[in-house]
Write a protein that holds these residues in place. Sequence first.
Motif, PDB file in Angstrom:
ATOM      1  N   ALA A 186      31.454  39.294  37.022  1.00  0.00           N
ATOM      2  CA  ALA A 186      30.882  38.011  37.431  1.00  0.00           C
ATOM      3  C   ALA A 186      31.738  36.819  37.032  1.00  0.00           C
ATOM      4  N   LEU A 187      32.240  36.791  35.802  1.00  0.00           N
ATOM      5  CA  LEU A 187      32.997  35.627  35.346  1.00  0.00           C
ATOM      6  C   LEU A 187      34.324  35.511  36.076  1.00  0.00           C
ATOM      7  N   VAL A 188      34.993  36.640  36.285  1.00  0.00           N
ATOM      8  CA  VAL A 188      36.248  36.634  37.037  1.00  0.00           C
ATOM      9  C   VAL A 188      35.974  36.240  38.489  1.00  0.00           C
ATOM     10  N   ALA A 189      34.868  36.700  39.038  1.00  0.00           N
ATOM     11  CA  ALA A 189      34.511  36.360  40.414  1.00  0.00           C
ATOM     12  C   ALA A 189      34.292  34.861  40.563  1.00  0.00           C
ATOM     13  N   GLU A 190      33.607  34.264  39.597  1.00  0.00           N
ATOM     14  CA  GLU A 190      33.350  32.823  39.643  1.00  0.00           C
ATOM     15  C   GLU A 190      34.664  32.035  39.678  1.00  0.00           C
ATOM     16  N   VAL A 191      35.578  32.369  38.793  1.00  0.00           N
ATOM     17  CA  VAL A 191      36.868  31.678  38.754  1.00  0.00           C
ATOM     18  C   VAL A 191      37.667  31.969  40.027  1.00  0.00           C
ATOM     19  N   GLY A 192      37.586  33.208  40.508  1.00  0.00           N
ATOM     20  CA  GLY A 192      38.268  33.559  41.743  1.00  0.00           C
ATOM     21  C   GLY A 192      37.764  32.749  42.923  1.00  0.00           C
ATOM     22  N   GLY A 193      36.465  32.460  42.939  1.00  0.00           N
ATOM     23  CA  GLY A 193      35.913  31.619  43.990  1.00  0.00           C
ATOM     24  C   GLY A 193      36.488  30.214  43.950  1.00  0.00           C
TER      25      GLY A 193
ATOM     26  N   ALA B   1      46.074  25.575  38.699  1.00  0.00           N
ATOM     27  CA  ALA B   1      46.773  26.189  37.557  1.00  0.00           C
ATOM     28  C   ALA B   1      45.814  26.460  36.399  1.00  0.00           C
ATOM     29  N   LYS B   2      44.895  25.543  36.174  1.00  0.00           N
ATOM     30  CA  LYS B   2      43.908  25.702  35.090  1.00  0.00           C
ATOM     31  C   LYS B   2      43.029  26.928  35.327  1.00  0.00           C
ATOM     32  N   HIS B   3      42.560  27.095  36.550  1.00  0.00           N
ATOM     33  CA  HIS B   3      41.681  28.233  36.842  1.00  0.00           C
ATOM     34  C   HIS B   3      42.450  29.554  36.854  1.00  0.00           C
ATOM     35  N   GLU B   4      43.700  29.519  37.284  1.00  0.00           N
ATOM     36  CA  GLU B   4      44.505  30.742  37.232  1.00  0.00           C
ATOM     37  C   GLU B   4      44.695  31.207  35.789  1.00  0.00           C
ATOM     38  N   LYS B   5      44.920  30.277  34.889  1.00  0.00           N
ATOM     39  CA  LYS B   5      45.052  30.617  33.469  1.00  0.00           C
ATOM     40  C   LYS B   5      43.742  31.191  32.936  1.00  0.00           C
ATOM     41  N   ARG B   6      42.639  30.580  33.313  1.00  0.00           N
ATOM     42  CA  ARG B   6      41.326  31.056  32.884  1.00  0.00           C
ATOM     43  C   ARG B   6      41.074  32.478  33.379  1.00  0.00           C
ATOM     44  N   ARG B   7      41.468  32.761  34.617  1.00  0.00           N
ATOM     45  CA  ARG B   7      41.258  34.104  35.158  1.00  0.00           C
ATOM     46  C   ARG B   7      42.072  35.140  34.393  1.00  0.00           C
ATOM     47  N   ARG B   8      43.285  34.807  33.998  1.00  0.00           N
ATOM     48  CA  ARG B   8      44.102  35.754  33.223  1.00  0.00           C
ATOM     49  C   ARG B   8      43.436  36.089  31.894  1.00  0.00           C
ATOM     50  N   VAL B   9      42.841  35.088  31.256  1.00  0.00           N
ATOM     51  CA  VAL B   9      42.153  35.321  29.979  1.00  0.00           C
ATOM     52  C   VAL B   9      40.930  36.218  30.184  1.00  0.00           C
ATOM     53  N   LEU B  10      40.151  35.917  31.213  1.00  0.00           N
ATOM     54  CA  LEU B  10      38.930  36.693  31.466  1.00  0.00           C
ATOM     55  C   LEU B  10      39.227  38.123  31.905  1.00  0.00           C
ATOM     56  N   SER B  11      40.415  38.345  32.452  1.00  0.00           N
ATOM     57  CA  SER B  11      40.768  39.678  32.960  1.00  0.00           C
ATOM     58  C   SER B  11      41.329  40.596  31.879  1.00  0.00           C
ATOM     59  N   ARG B  12      41.526  40.087  30.675  1.00  0.00           N
ATOM     60  CA  ARG B  12      42.025  40.941  29.594  1.00  0.00           C
ATOM     61  C   ARG B  12      41.088  42.128  29.371  1.00  0.00           C
TER      62      ARG B  12
END
Length: 494
Positions: A329-336, A360-371
Amino acid sequence: MTMALRKIEDLHLLDREYDLAIIGAGPAGMAAAAQAAAAGARTILLDENPAPGGQIYRSIERNSPARRAFLGNDYWKGKGVLKAFLQCDAAYLSQALVWSVEQGETDGKASVELRVSAGGKSSIVHARRVVFATGAMERPMPVRGWTLPGVMTIGAAQIALKSSGLVPDGRVVLAGSGPLLYLFADQLLQAGGNLVAVLDTTPRSNWAKALPFLPPFLVSSYLLKGLALLAKVRRSVPVFTGVGTIEVIGQDRATAIRFQAKGRTEEIDIDSAFLHQGVVPNNSLANATGCLLAWNDRQKCFQPELDTHGRSSLPAIYVAGDGGGIGGALVAEVGGRIAALAACLDLFPEKTRQIGPLLAKHEKRRRVLSRGRTFIDTLYQPAVAFRAPTDLETIACRCEEVTVGAIRDAAARNVVGPNQLKTMLRCGMGPCQGRMCTATITEILADVQQRSPADIGTYRLRTPIKPVPLREFASLPFTPDAVQAVTGDHSDRS
């Protein structure tokens, strides 16, 4: 100025054209709509359900912790996503089925035409870009007896729990693998369900495969949450690990479940059994639209080919959330948010300085959430025995009642792929249009022919992606291209 979501009640009250259309109101779709509207795009969100939330946040608008405390903290995070969506300057049409999407050109630039059914009527909606936020669907888990009354998927049981607080009566067993198996076990126990056993089919060999990916998982948000959940369920109910075979027993309904674990055969009396072996992208719309699909060997599924911003092989079509690859869900939200911003960059190149830093901010956030995701995907890969069952009497295609034996026999005669098999055995030609059997068909063909699922392929879907009454087709406006195709008359063409 306070903004608010514009809820459309009638399909024919929609504008003729939007900058961005979004399909699906789960975490990815809601976040995409809020982000696109904030960027100044004329946005419409279309969703099949009566209220926003998707599966993961189903009924989030009317549920509350006081009424449904058992749903857990992760569920209530959806309140924040919902609030931003309800306050954004977008249009929203619920109970709307988008049954066809075609990419074309408007003034020499790519655009899309959506055919939408709502309230017993169909209409055409035009958009310059579209985001598919169609989410995930459960991977089928065909075992002997899985078509008996009393047997459902865990996802279906969770829908009843979230929507209406319904708890199954009597003795319940959960079987399968993946994080949702334990999450639902905990929710069911807290809701007062009589859960008598959990049958975990995760192969022991998966641990060795997953260990190389352990370090990122140790610093992810998944670790403590996952360990606590496992410990909680194991304290409350017997958990059988290493389960290799499962059979649901009964005549008119399920009465028992028989399984093998650690070399022993066990049998448990039941009133209900709920099955689950992970989720796969719901890519029916992307498939039918013509987006290229690729085999994800780690998640054992087909998904659309996407760039880092969610752009598909068709330039006007983006895919966000679990519909483009399972991430949660969290990765999906940022992906949206990322897909919406990328689409807005296409539409409004003059806003690059405004949109670029946000992207760029959301791409960084997605990398963190995808760990840690690779560790989870590898650990919970379903066993081949359940992805490609060998019991010849087990039904693989529920709609047409086609057995594993019939499919394996056809596969041994060098069937080229699922589409040829469909013409021979009618697999995938029933009301579900292959949604419940496509993964199983691909895996069985690959197993028999010793080929990669990537080489086998999947069903080729055509629109409408779900059944639509003929009267709705007939009510659609005649385009010049359609008239010419039938009559050969060019007089109406501009």
